[in-house]
Design an enzyme around this catalytic site. Sequence first.
Site, short mmCIF file in Angstrom:
data_model
loop_
_atom_site.label_atom_id
_atom_site.label_comp_id
_atom_site.label_asym_id
_atom_site.label_seq_id
_atom_site.Cartn_x
_atom_site.Cartn_y
_atom_site.Cartn_z
N LYS A 168 0.84 -1.20 0.00
CA LYS A 168 0.00 0.00 0.00
C LYS A 168 0.87 1.24 0.00
O LYS A 168 1.90 1.31 0.71
CB LYS A 168 -0.93 0.00 1.21
CG LYS A 168 -1.88 -1.18 1.27
CD LYS A 168 -2.97 -1.09 0.22
CE LYS A 168 -3.97 -2.22 0.35
NZ LYS A 168 -5.11 -2.08 -0.58
N ASP A 197 -0.69 -0.05 -4.37
CA ASP A 197 -2.12 0.28 -4.33
C ASP A 197 -2.30 1.57 -3.55
O ASP A 197 -1.98 1.65 -2.36
CB ASP A 197 -2.89 -0.86 -3.66
CG ASP A 197 -4.40 -0.67 -3.74
OD1 ASP A 197 -4.86 0.36 -4.25
OD2 ASP A 197 -5.13 -1.56 -3.27
N GLU A 223 -2.07 0.78 -8.51
CA GLU A 223 -3.51 0.47 -8.48
C GLU A 223 -4.30 1.64 -7.90
O GLU A 223 -3.89 2.24 -6.90
CB GLU A 223 -3.71 -0.77 -7.63
CG GLU A 223 -5.13 -1.26 -7.49
CD GLU A 223 -5.19 -2.56 -6.70
OE1 GLU A 223 -6.21 -2.79 -6.02
OE2 GLU A 223 -4.22 -3.35 -6.74
N GLU A 249 -11.68 -2.33 -8.99
CA GLU A 249 -12.43 -2.75 -7.82
C GLU A 249 -13.55 -1.77 -7.46
O GLU A 249 -14.50 -2.14 -6.76
CB GLU A 249 -11.52 -2.94 -6.61
CG GLU A 249 -10.96 -1.67 -6.03
CD GLU A 249 -10.11 -1.90 -4.80
OE1 GLU A 249 -10.62 -1.73 -3.68
OE2 GLU A 249 -8.93 -2.28 -4.96
N ASP A 272 -13.95 -6.95 -9.97
CA ASP A 272 -14.30 -7.66 -8.74
C ASP A 272 -15.69 -8.25 -8.92
O ASP A 272 -16.65 -7.53 -9.20
CB ASP A 272 -14.28 -6.65 -7.57
CG ASP A 272 -14.61 -7.26 -6.22
OD1 ASP A 272 -15.58 -8.04 -6.14
OD2 ASP A 272 -13.93 -6.93 -5.24
N HIS A 299 -9.74 -8.36 -7.97
CA HIS A 299 -9.56 -7.81 -6.63
C HIS A 299 -10.22 -8.69 -5.58
O HIS A 299 -11.39 -9.04 -5.69
CB HIS A 299 -10.19 -6.40 -6.60
CG HIS A 299 -10.40 -5.85 -5.22
ND1 HIS A 299 -11.63 -5.81 -4.60
CD2 HIS A 299 -9.53 -5.33 -4.32
CE1 HIS A 299 -11.52 -5.26 -3.40
NE2 HIS A 299 -10.26 -4.97 -3.20
#
Length: 374
Positions: A168, A197, A223, A249, A272, A299
């Site tokens: 992240k 992400d 992401e 997502e 997703d 996702h």
Amino acid sequence: MTRIERVELRLVDIPPKVRRTDAIQSFVSQETPIVAITDSDGAVGVGYSYTIGAGGSSIMRLLGDHLAPRLIGRDPERVEAIWRELEFAIHATTIGAISALALAAIDTALWDLRCKKRGLPLWIVAGGAADRRPLYTTEGGWLHIEASALVEDALAARERGFAGSKIKIGRPHVAEDHARLAAVRSALGDSYEIMTDANQGFTLDEASRRAGRFAELDLAWIEEPLPADDLDGHVRLSQSTSTPIAVGESLYSIRHFREYMAKGACNIVQVDVARIGGITPWLKVAHAAEAFDMPVCPHFLMELHVSLACAVPNGKYVEFIPQLDGLTTSHLRIENGCAVAPTTPGIGVDWDFDAVKTKRIAEADKIIVEGGMR
């Protein structure tokens, strides 16, 4: 022709296995709607979706009051017709998360029923492109985790044969993010994939700045760098960096994906199954991505997405975030760092309903049958 005779609704609350934080939120709960559909032959299909921390009761009301009653008497084989009719029935509330998550719980149950009655696993019924896909892990890469722990987790993942780790990003200064990523790259070498992400946490100028700073690290992707509804911003960002941009997502319509792909706003599609509204629209997005020569890296929901990623030829990775282990008798099979597609009939998720009872939110339980509900 068989008919749908009974629909059972449950809501369970699943606490995260570890502390999970990203640039905009912490994951405090996973409210999981579960739908069981029984046909006139006595066969049962079970589907589900999820929330992150809130919204479960809203999904259950939509299911119980408006969607599930419409299933009674329908031919469960007509999955496409049912999906379209249910979506139209609530068209005033679409396109959005609550509607998509409710539709997904029903649609996955219908696919589970379809596959069980054929005696085949989902990945075969939906296409059968491959029987396994490489895994990458997210569970050890949350935003609060310091660099040394990120490295330790990535080393352990590589030892298990995983292809990469997602980390992240979104620390207050780009230097903090860079230091964490650089520590992993230095320790793991050039051949280990590092996914990142941002969870929609950046403005365009900040995303451009960080993408430029990260270029030397050869990331697999960035992401959700921007808010998901900023199509133009994603186009401009994609044009300014060689690092692939991944989205999906937080997109809830096949048309949203079409716009992103057609305008060059992304390189990787992370559709997703719960947030797009089920297996029926998921497959459409995946096949559209193939036409744009884009890989699909779905996702979350690894227990279900392994089958879908294996169904289509452009399924590239499965994301490893274990969450259902305590509520299912089926578990993700991993061999040499790959998620192996289930061989049992159905969607590959077999619920332990005794365990489900321990985490269910009892007031959400509902059974719909012909003539009413109880």
